[in-house]
Design an enzyme around this catalytic site. Structure first.
Site, PDB file in Angstrom:
ATOM      1  N   ASP A  26      80.060  98.476  76.838  1.00 12.50           N
ATOM      2  CA  ASP A  26      78.996  97.923  77.679  1.00 12.50           C
ATOM      3  C   ASP A  26      78.613  96.509  77.224  1.00 12.50           C
ATOM      4  OD1 ASP A  26      77.145  97.887  79.701  1.00 12.50           O
ATOM      5  OD2 ASP A  26      75.672  99.129  78.667  1.00 12.50           O
ATOM      6  N   ASN A  28      79.497  93.434  79.015  1.00 10.72           N
ATOM      7  CA  ASN A  28      80.343  92.307  79.446  1.00 10.72           C
ATOM      8  C   ASN A  28      79.541  91.276  80.236  1.00 10.72           C
ATOM      9  OD1 ASN A  28      82.486  93.695  78.401  1.00 10.72           O
ATOM     10  ND2 ASN A  28      83.338  94.318  80.382  1.00 10.72           N
ATOM     11  N   HIS A  43      83.969  90.372  81.964  1.00 13.85           N
ATOM     12  CA  HIS A  43      84.893  91.510  82.108  1.00 13.85           C
ATOM     13  C   HIS A  43      86.291  91.128  81.622  1.00 13.85           C
ATOM     14  CE1 HIS A  43      81.822  93.777  84.028  1.00 13.85           C
ATOM     15  NE2 HIS A  43      81.787  93.060  85.138  1.00 13.85           N
ATOM     16  N   SER A  71      82.631 103.536  85.711  1.00 17.21           N
ATOM     17  CA  SER A  71      81.983 104.830  85.938  1.00 17.21           C
ATOM     18  C   SER A  71      81.914 105.132  87.427  1.00 17.21           C
ATOM     19  CB  SER A  71      80.565 104.814  85.345  1.00 17.21           C
ATOM     20  OG  SER A  71      79.674 104.128  86.215  1.00 17.21           O
ATOM     21  N   SER A  72      81.685 106.404  87.738  1.00 12.94           N
ATOM     22  CA  SER A  72      81.569 106.799  89.151  1.00 12.94           C
ATOM     23  C   SER A  72      80.341 106.144  89.786  1.00 12.94           C
ATOM     24  CB  SER A  72      81.503 108.331  89.264  1.00 12.94           C
ATOM     25  OG  SER A  72      80.530 108.854  88.383  1.00 12.94           O
ATOM     26  N   TRP A  75      80.345 101.929  91.435  1.00 12.11           N
ATOM     27  CA  TRP A  75      80.558 101.531  92.836  1.00 12.11           C
ATOM     28  C   TRP A  75      79.292 100.934  93.432  1.00 12.11           C
ATOM     29  CZ3 TRP A  75      85.414 101.486  94.578  1.00 12.11           C
ATOM     30  CH2 TRP A  75      86.336 102.350  93.976  1.00 12.11           C
ATOM     31  N   LEU A 137      99.223 107.314  69.161  1.00 14.91           N
ATOM     32  CA  LEU A 137      97.799 107.218  69.503  1.00 14.91           C
ATOM     33  C   LEU A 137      97.649 107.715  70.940  1.00 14.91           C
ATOM     34  CD1 LEU A 137      94.857 106.027  69.082  1.00 14.91           C
ATOM     35  CD2 LEU A 137      95.736 103.919  70.075  1.00 14.91           C
ATOM     36  N   ARG A 200      72.088 105.295  75.786  1.00 15.98           N
ATOM     37  CA  ARG A 200      72.244 106.429  76.691  1.00 15.98           C
ATOM     38  C   ARG A 200      73.733 106.670  76.901  1.00 15.98           C
ATOM     39  NH1 ARG A 200      69.619 102.478  79.696  1.00 15.98           N
ATOM     40  NH2 ARG A 200      71.050 101.101  80.814  1.00 15.98           N
ATOM     41  N   LEU A 201      74.056 107.829  77.521  1.00 15.03           N
ATOM     42  CA  LEU A 201      75.463 108.181  77.723  1.00 15.03           C
ATOM     43  C   LEU A 201      75.993 107.724  79.079  1.00 15.03           C
ATOM     44  CD1 LEU A 201      75.561 111.758  76.151  1.00 15.03           C
ATOM     45  CD2 LEU A 201      76.542 109.649  75.224  1.00 15.03           C
ATOM     46  N   SER A 202      75.094 107.448  80.040  1.00  8.73           N
ATOM     47  CA  SER A 202      75.521 107.008  81.369  1.00  8.73           C
ATOM     48  C   SER A 202      76.670 107.869  81.931  1.00  8.73           C
ATOM     49  CB  SER A 202      75.922 105.528  81.342  1.00  8.73           C
ATOM     50  OG  SER A 202      74.846 104.715  80.939  1.00  8.73           O
TER      51      SER A 202
HETATM   52  C1  IPE Z   1      78.428 102.445  81.500  1.00 15.31           C
HETATM   53  O1  IPE Z   1      77.889 101.165  81.574  1.00 15.31           O
HETATM   54  C2  IPE Z   1      79.772 102.472  82.168  1.00 15.31           C
HETATM   55  C3  IPE Z   1      80.820 101.730  81.487  1.00 15.31           C
HETATM   56  C4  IPE Z   1      80.718 101.117  80.340  1.00 15.31           C
HETATM   57  C5  IPE Z   1      82.085 101.713  82.167  1.00 15.31           C
HETATM   58  P1  IPE Z   1      76.845 100.766  82.714  1.00 15.31           P
HETATM   59  O2  IPE Z   1      76.491  99.362  82.457  1.00 15.31           O
HETATM   60  O3  IPE Z   1      77.412 101.093  84.041  1.00 15.31           O
HETATM   61  O4  IPE Z   1      75.634 101.760  82.405  1.00 15.31           O
HETATM   62  P2  IPE Z   1      74.109 101.707  82.860  1.00 15.31           P
HETATM   63  O5  IPE Z   1      74.105 101.482  84.340  1.00 15.31           O
HETATM   64  O6  IPE Z   1      73.464 100.576  82.130  1.00 15.31           O
HETATM   65  O7  IPE Z   1      73.574 103.035  82.442  1.00 15.31           O
HETATM   66  C1  IPE Z   2      80.475  97.013  80.892  1.00  8.61           C
HETATM   67  O1  IPE Z   2      79.764  95.833  81.008  1.00  8.61           O
HETATM   68  C2  IPE Z   2      81.628  97.103  81.864  1.00  8.61           C
HETATM   69  C3  IPE Z   2      81.385  97.996  82.994  1.00  8.61           C
HETATM   70  C4  IPE Z   2      80.353  98.776  83.168  1.00  8.61           C
HETATM   71  C5  IPE Z   2      82.391  98.030  84.015  1.00  8.61           C
HETATM   72  P1  IPE Z   2      78.633  95.627  82.108  1.00  8.61           P
HETATM   73  O2  IPE Z   2      79.255  95.058  83.327  1.00  8.61           O
HETATM   74  O3  IPE Z   2      77.861  96.870  82.333  1.00  8.61           O
HETATM   75  O4  IPE Z   2      77.744  94.539  81.394  1.00  8.61           O
HETATM   76  P2  IPE Z   2      76.170  94.477  81.381  1.00  8.61           P
HETATM   77  O5  IPE Z   2      75.668  95.801  80.921  1.00  8.61           O
HETATM   78  O6  IPE Z   2      75.751  94.147  82.772  1.00  8.61           O
HETATM   79  O7  IPE Z   2      75.857  93.381  80.418  1.00  8.61           O
HETATM   80 MG    MG Z   3      76.191  97.651  81.519  1.00  9.72          MG
END
Ligand code: IPE
Ligand code: IPE
Ligand code: MG
Length: 252
Positions: A26, A28, A43, A71-72, A75, A137, A200-202
């Site tokens: 998380d 990016n 990203h 994640s689902s 979208w 791996l 959190r686990l999201s």
């Molecule tokens: C969790 O990150 C999903 C991934 C890292 C792929 P999110 O950025 O989507 O999570 P929330 O929305 O902050 O919980």
């Molecule tokens: C994680 O980074 C990648 C994905 C969830 C796809 P984010 O895009 O969630 O980056 P932040 O949380 O908005 O900084």
């Molecule tokens: Mg994020």
């Protein structure tokens, strides 16, 4: 196999490594925003971190690595960002698959794939087929993955088997459910790491993570380095895992 080049051989042996590490990659977007760059570049930089961490994890002796990449619920983001993320999966498979295969990495993608673009589904299938015999791996990419969807699909398939008469409902236990998840056959994650300071686990590995140790780090994913991974492994090795029982250290 050396988790830290400064450690003595004895310290390394004593370091109790997790067999399965799962990472919520998380931050990016915030990494990019901090630099006044478009999220897309965050990203893109995240993919570089994936490359470095997969290699480092293998070298450190991790056997299973799961990376949460879409994640689902992702979208819900603007269509351009979703497109960018889809494009990066294509880019990653195209650029890195041959090298992963050469290094004995077994690639598996978990998550729902039916609604992904046809070319992505084909690329995923090819990657899994190419690397199916590898065992150095085990790399699982969680893409269009959500733990609740995964459990719901498992329940649906179990119900179908009961309806078809091939499964006796009285015999259904935790192992039955686990065997119907996308992660069937993979040991549960010992350690789940989340970057970017969120705690959190999201919707990530919510069944499999029942007894995982959690490590949260403030680093944004593109800044997560082999040293960050080492730090997380050292923290893990200092944890006492009780699984509900009493550990000898607590007077048990
Ligand atoms: C969790 O990150 C999903 C991934 C890292 C792929 P999110 O950025 O989507 O999570 P929330 O929305 O902050 O919980
Ligand atoms: C994680 O980074 C990648 C994905 C969830 C796809 P984010 O895009 O969630 O980056 P932040 O949380 O908005 O900084
Ligand atoms: Mg994020």
């Amino acid at each position: 196999m050396v988790p830290n080049s400064d450690m003595t051989a004895k310290e390394v042996v004593e370091l109790n490594l997790p067999r399965h590490v799962a990472i919520i990659m998380d931050g990016n977007g915030r990494w990019a925003a901090q630099r006044h760059l478009p999220r897309k570049l965050g990203h893109r930089q995240g993919v570089e971190a994936v490359r470095v961490i997969v290699r480092a994890a293998g070298e450190m002796g991790i056997k299973y690595l799961t990376l949460y990449s879409f994640s689902s619920e992702n979208w819900k983001r603007p269509p351009e960002e979703v497109n960018d993320l889809m494009g990066l999966l294509r880019f990653f498979i195209r650029r890195d698959l041959a090298e992963l295969h050469q290094n004995g990495v077994n690639v598996r993608v978990i998550g729902e794939r039916e609604h992904l673009a046809a070319d992505i589904i084909a690329m995923i299938e090819d990657a899994e087929k190419l690397t199916a015999g590898n065992d150095k791996l085990f790399l699982m990419i969680a893409f269009n993955y959500g733990g609740q969807n995964e459990i719901t699909s498992a329940v649906r398939r179990i119900a179908q088997e009961v309806k078809a008469g091939t499964l006796d409902p009285e015999t259904i236990n935790n192992e039955t459910v686990a065997a119907h998840l996308d992660t069937a056959g993979v040991p549960d994650p010992d350690l789940i790491i989340r970057t970017s300071g969120e705690k959190r686990l999201s919707n990530f590995l919510i069944w499999q993570g029942a007894y995982s140790e959690l490590v949260f780090t403030d680093a944004y994913w593109p800044d997560f380095s082999p040293d960050s991974l080492r730090e997380a492994l050292v923290e893990y090795s200092n944890r006492v895992r009780r699984f509900g029982a009493v550990s000898p250290a607590d007077g048990g």
